[in-house]
Motif scaffolding. Structure first.
Motif, PDB file in Angstrom:
ATOM      1  N   ASP A 141       0.820  -1.216   0.000  1.00 55.99           N
ATOM      2  CA  ASP A 141       0.000   0.000   0.000  1.00 55.99           C
ATOM      3  C   ASP A 141       0.849   1.258   0.000  1.00 55.99           C
ATOM      4  OD1 ASP A 141       0.805  -0.672   2.556  1.00 55.99           O
ATOM      5  OD2 ASP A 141      -1.205  -0.748   3.402  1.00 55.99           O
ATOM      6  N   HIS A 142       2.070   1.177   0.508  1.00 61.97           N
ATOM      7  CA  HIS A 142       2.986   2.326   0.458  1.00 61.97           C
ATOM      8  C   HIS A 142       3.227   2.755  -0.983  1.00 61.97           C
ATOM      9  CE1 HIS A 142       6.475   4.636   2.211  1.00 61.97           C
ATOM     10  NE2 HIS A 142       6.802   4.634   0.925  1.00 61.97           N
ATOM     11  N   GLU A 143       3.591   1.809  -1.834  1.00 58.03           N
ATOM     12  CA  GLU A 143       3.856   2.145  -3.239  1.00 58.03           C
ATOM     13  C   GLU A 143       2.574   2.487  -3.984  1.00 58.03           C
ATOM     14  OE1 GLU A 143       6.798   2.715  -4.001  1.00 58.03           O
ATOM     15  OE2 GLU A 143       7.712   1.752  -2.264  1.00 58.03           O
ATOM     16  N   LEU A 144       1.468   1.872  -3.608  1.00 57.70           N
ATOM     17  CA  LEU A 144       0.193   2.220  -4.241  1.00 57.70           C
ATOM     18  C   LEU A 144      -0.175   3.679  -3.972  1.00 57.70           C
ATOM     19  CD1 LEU A 144      -1.832  -1.039  -3.512  1.00 57.70           C
ATOM     20  CD2 LEU A 144      -1.230  -0.159  -5.783  1.00 57.70           C
ATOM     21  N   VAL A 145       0.049   4.158  -2.752  1.00 62.16           N
ATOM     22  CA  VAL A 145      -0.224   5.566  -2.453  1.00 62.16           C
ATOM     23  C   VAL A 145       0.610   6.463  -3.363  1.00 62.16           C
ATOM     24  CG1 VAL A 145       0.011   7.382  -0.706  1.00 62.16           C
ATOM     25  CG2 VAL A 145      -0.986   5.173  -0.085  1.00 62.16           C
ATOM     26  N   HIS A 146       1.888   6.113  -3.548  1.00 60.58           N
ATOM     27  CA  HIS A 146       2.738   6.903  -4.432  1.00 60.58           C
ATOM     28  C   HIS A 146       2.164   6.963  -5.852  1.00 60.58           C
ATOM     29  CE1 HIS A 146       5.945   7.920  -1.778  1.00 60.58           C
ATOM     30  NE2 HIS A 146       6.331   6.674  -1.555  1.00 60.58           N
ATOM     31  N   VAL A 147       1.692   5.853  -6.355  1.00 58.54           N
ATOM     32  CA  VAL A 147       1.224   5.849  -7.738  1.00 58.54           C
ATOM     33  C   VAL A 147      -0.118   6.564  -7.870  1.00 58.54           C
ATOM     34  CG1 VAL A 147      -0.077   3.669  -7.935  1.00 58.54           C
ATOM     35  CG2 VAL A 147       1.429   4.371  -9.793  1.00 58.54           C
ATOM     36  N   TYR A 148      -0.955   6.508  -6.845  1.00 58.18           N
ATOM     37  CA  TYR A 148      -2.202   7.283  -6.876  1.00 58.18           C
ATOM     38  C   TYR A 148      -1.920   8.784  -6.940  1.00 58.18           C
ATOM     39  CZ  TYR A 148      -4.298   2.938  -4.998  1.00 58.18           C
ATOM     40  OH  TYR A 148      -4.687   1.646  -4.774  1.00 58.18           O
ATOM     41  N   LEU A 149      -0.819   9.204  -6.314  1.00 57.85           N
ATOM     42  CA  LEU A 149      -0.478  10.624  -6.227  1.00 57.85           C
ATOM     43  C   LEU A 149       0.457  11.073  -7.340  1.00 57.85           C
ATOM     44  CD1 LEU A 149       0.006  10.847  -2.367  1.00 57.85           C
ATOM     45  CD2 LEU A 149      -1.741  12.051  -3.693  1.00 57.85           C
ATOM     46  N   ARG A 150       0.574  10.302  -8.386  1.00 60.01           N
ATOM     47  CA  ARG A 150       1.525  10.620  -9.458  1.00 60.01           C
ATOM     48  C   ARG A 150       1.336  12.038  -9.986  1.00 60.01           C
ATOM     49  NH1 ARG A 150       1.373  10.840 -14.913  1.00 60.01           N
ATOM     50  NH2 ARG A 150      -0.816  10.224 -14.914  1.00 60.01           N
ATOM     51  N   ARG A 151       0.086  12.486 -10.114  1.00 61.80           N
ATOM     52  CA  ARG A 151      -0.156  13.799 -10.716  1.00 61.80           C
ATOM     53  C   ARG A 151       0.090  14.956  -9.757  1.00 61.80           C
ATOM     54  NH1 ARG A 151      -5.787  12.596 -14.084  1.00 61.80           N
ATOM     55  NH2 ARG A 151      -4.996  10.834 -15.303  1.00 61.80           N
ATOM     56  N   VAL A 152       0.290  14.660  -8.475  1.00 62.22           N
ATOM     57  CA  VAL A 152       0.619  15.711  -7.509  1.00 62.22           C
ATOM     58  C   VAL A 152       1.838  15.262  -6.714  1.00 62.22           C
ATOM     59  CG1 VAL A 152      -1.630  16.792  -7.263  1.00 62.22           C
ATOM     60  CG2 VAL A 152      -1.150  14.711  -5.973  1.00 62.22           C
ATOM     61  N   SER A 153       2.875  14.823  -7.412  1.00 58.55           N
ATOM     62  CA  SER A 153       3.974  14.120  -6.770  1.00 58.55           C
ATOM     63  C   SER A 153       5.186  14.991  -6.485  1.00 58.55           C
ATOM     64  CB  SER A 153       4.419  12.937  -7.635  1.00 58.55           C
ATOM     65  OG  SER A 153       4.895  13.401  -8.885  1.00 58.55           O
ATOM     66  N   ASP A 154       5.142  16.289  -6.790  1.00 59.06           N
ATOM     67  CA  ASP A 154       6.325  17.130  -6.623  1.00 59.06           C
ATOM     68  C   ASP A 154       6.295  17.863  -5.285  1.00 59.06           C
ATOM     69  OD1 ASP A 154       8.722  18.337  -7.219  1.00 59.06           O
ATOM     70  OD2 ASP A 154       7.814  19.979  -8.335  1.00 59.06           O
ATOM     71  N   GLN A 155       6.031  17.102  -4.224  1.00 53.58           N
ATOM     72  CA  GLN A 155       6.029  17.658  -2.879  1.00 53.58           C
ATOM     73  C   GLN A 155       7.364  17.328  -2.204  1.00 53.58           C
ATOM     74  OE1 GLN A 155       3.241  16.731  -4.282  1.00 53.58           O
ATOM     75  NE2 GLN A 155       2.134  18.617  -3.934  1.00 53.58           N
ATOM     76  N   PRO A 156       7.691  18.031  -1.108  1.00 50.09           N
ATOM     77  CA  PRO A 156       8.896  17.681  -0.357  1.00 50.09           C
ATOM     78  C   PRO A 156       8.882  16.216   0.068  1.00 50.09           C
ATOM     79  CG  PRO A 156       8.026  19.777   0.391  1.00 50.09           C
ATOM     80  CD  PRO A 156       6.998  19.199  -0.536  1.00 50.09           C
ATOM     81  N   LEU A 157      10.052  15.627   0.126  1.00 48.41           N
ATOM     82  CA  LEU A 157      10.183  14.210   0.442  1.00 48.41           C
ATOM     83  C   LEU A 157       9.511  13.848   1.763  1.00 48.41           C
ATOM     84  CD1 LEU A 157      11.525  11.496  -0.371  1.00 48.41           C
ATOM     85  CD2 LEU A 157      13.541  12.236   0.938  1.00 48.41           C
ATOM     86  N   VAL A 158       9.616  14.726   2.752  1.00 50.18           N
ATOM     87  CA  VAL A 158       9.039  14.422   4.055  1.00 50.18           C
ATOM     88  C   VAL A 158       7.525  14.262   3.973  1.00 50.18           C
ATOM     89  CG1 VAL A 158       8.749  16.847   4.776  1.00 50.18           C
ATOM     90  CG2 VAL A 158       9.122  15.052   6.503  1.00 50.18           C
ATOM     91  N   LEU A 159       6.874  14.935   3.033  1.00 50.55           N
ATOM     92  CA  LEU A 159       5.425  14.801   2.872  1.00 50.55           C
ATOM     93  C   LEU A 159       5.052  13.594   2.023  1.00 50.55           C
ATOM     94  CD1 LEU A 159       4.200  18.487   2.388  1.00 50.55           C
ATOM     95  CD2 LEU A 159       4.241  17.107   4.476  1.00 50.55           C
TER      96      LEU A 159
END
Length: 213
Positions: free
Chosen positions: A110-128
């Protein structure tokens, strides 16, 4: 080539780009699953993937992602040798396809799934980005407060060097969710698009009207 999220550096992109990918096995409306014949995942995986996508895309309030290609490797060695990720799981877009590459068999990654769901808003700071993915992991009982300084956490670039950094990011995001609620946190998450870590503290304090933790 695979456009990875901040959890992986370009060095990992260039390393271990093998061609022996797991084979396609079955698919549903939004997922295609690939795995080795001797590492068949638990029954009901497609149903779990679809349910997770439905719940999290709605919760995050993001556009529905395209079909996700979900690759399951035999073990960490197989992942390292044959995936586009290098030595750890990853999610991203390659040749126009959303992909997750993982060695998890017993539960959804689910960690990687969250990343892929957020692909279109993915340019946030790493900590977020990492903090939100950690905070939304379903199979962990809780996020421990790690023995790590905030300055150290905020100074890191991808990928984090160890578990305490992921725990620290997850703890911060979990605090913000509990303190301000989902909607306010996601508003801050979107407002942080393109924000570098040097400006993170000031942006946090301006947005929430309080000193950084």
């Amino acid at each position: 080539m695979l456009r990875l999220f901040p959890l992986l550096t370009i060095l990992l992109l260039l390393s271990a780009c093998g061609s022996d990918l797991p084979e396609e096995r079955y698919s549903s409306e939004h997922f295609t699953v690939y795995y080795r014949s001797k590492t068949e995942p638990c029954a009901g995986l497609l149903e779990e993937l679809e349910a997770h996508r439905l719940a999290l895309v709605d919760w995050l309030g993001v556009p529905e992602p395209a079909r996700i290609h979900y690759y399951i490797y035999e073990d960490r060695g197989d992942l390292r040798e044959n995936s586009p990720c290098g030595g750890r799981p990853c999610a991203g877009e390659r040749d126009g396809r959303l992909e997750v590459h993982t060695d998890q068999h017993l539960w959804l990654d689910d960690h990687e799934l969250v990343h892929v769901y957020l692909r279109r808003v993915s340019d946030q700071p790493l900590v977020l980005t990492e903090g939100l993915a950690v905070a939304l992991e379903c199979h962990f009982s809780g996020i421990r407060l790690p023995d790590i300084a905030l300055d150290d956490l905020l100074s890191q670039s991808a990928p984090y060097p160890g578990t305490p950094y992921y725990d620290g990011a997850g703890y911060l995001v979990r605090f913000l969710l509990d303190e301000y609620g989902k909607d306010r946190f996601l508003e801050f998450y979107r407002a942080a698009h393109g924000l570098d870590l040097a400006r993170f503290r000031d942006a946090f304090e301006d947005f929430f009207g309080r000193r950084f933790l």
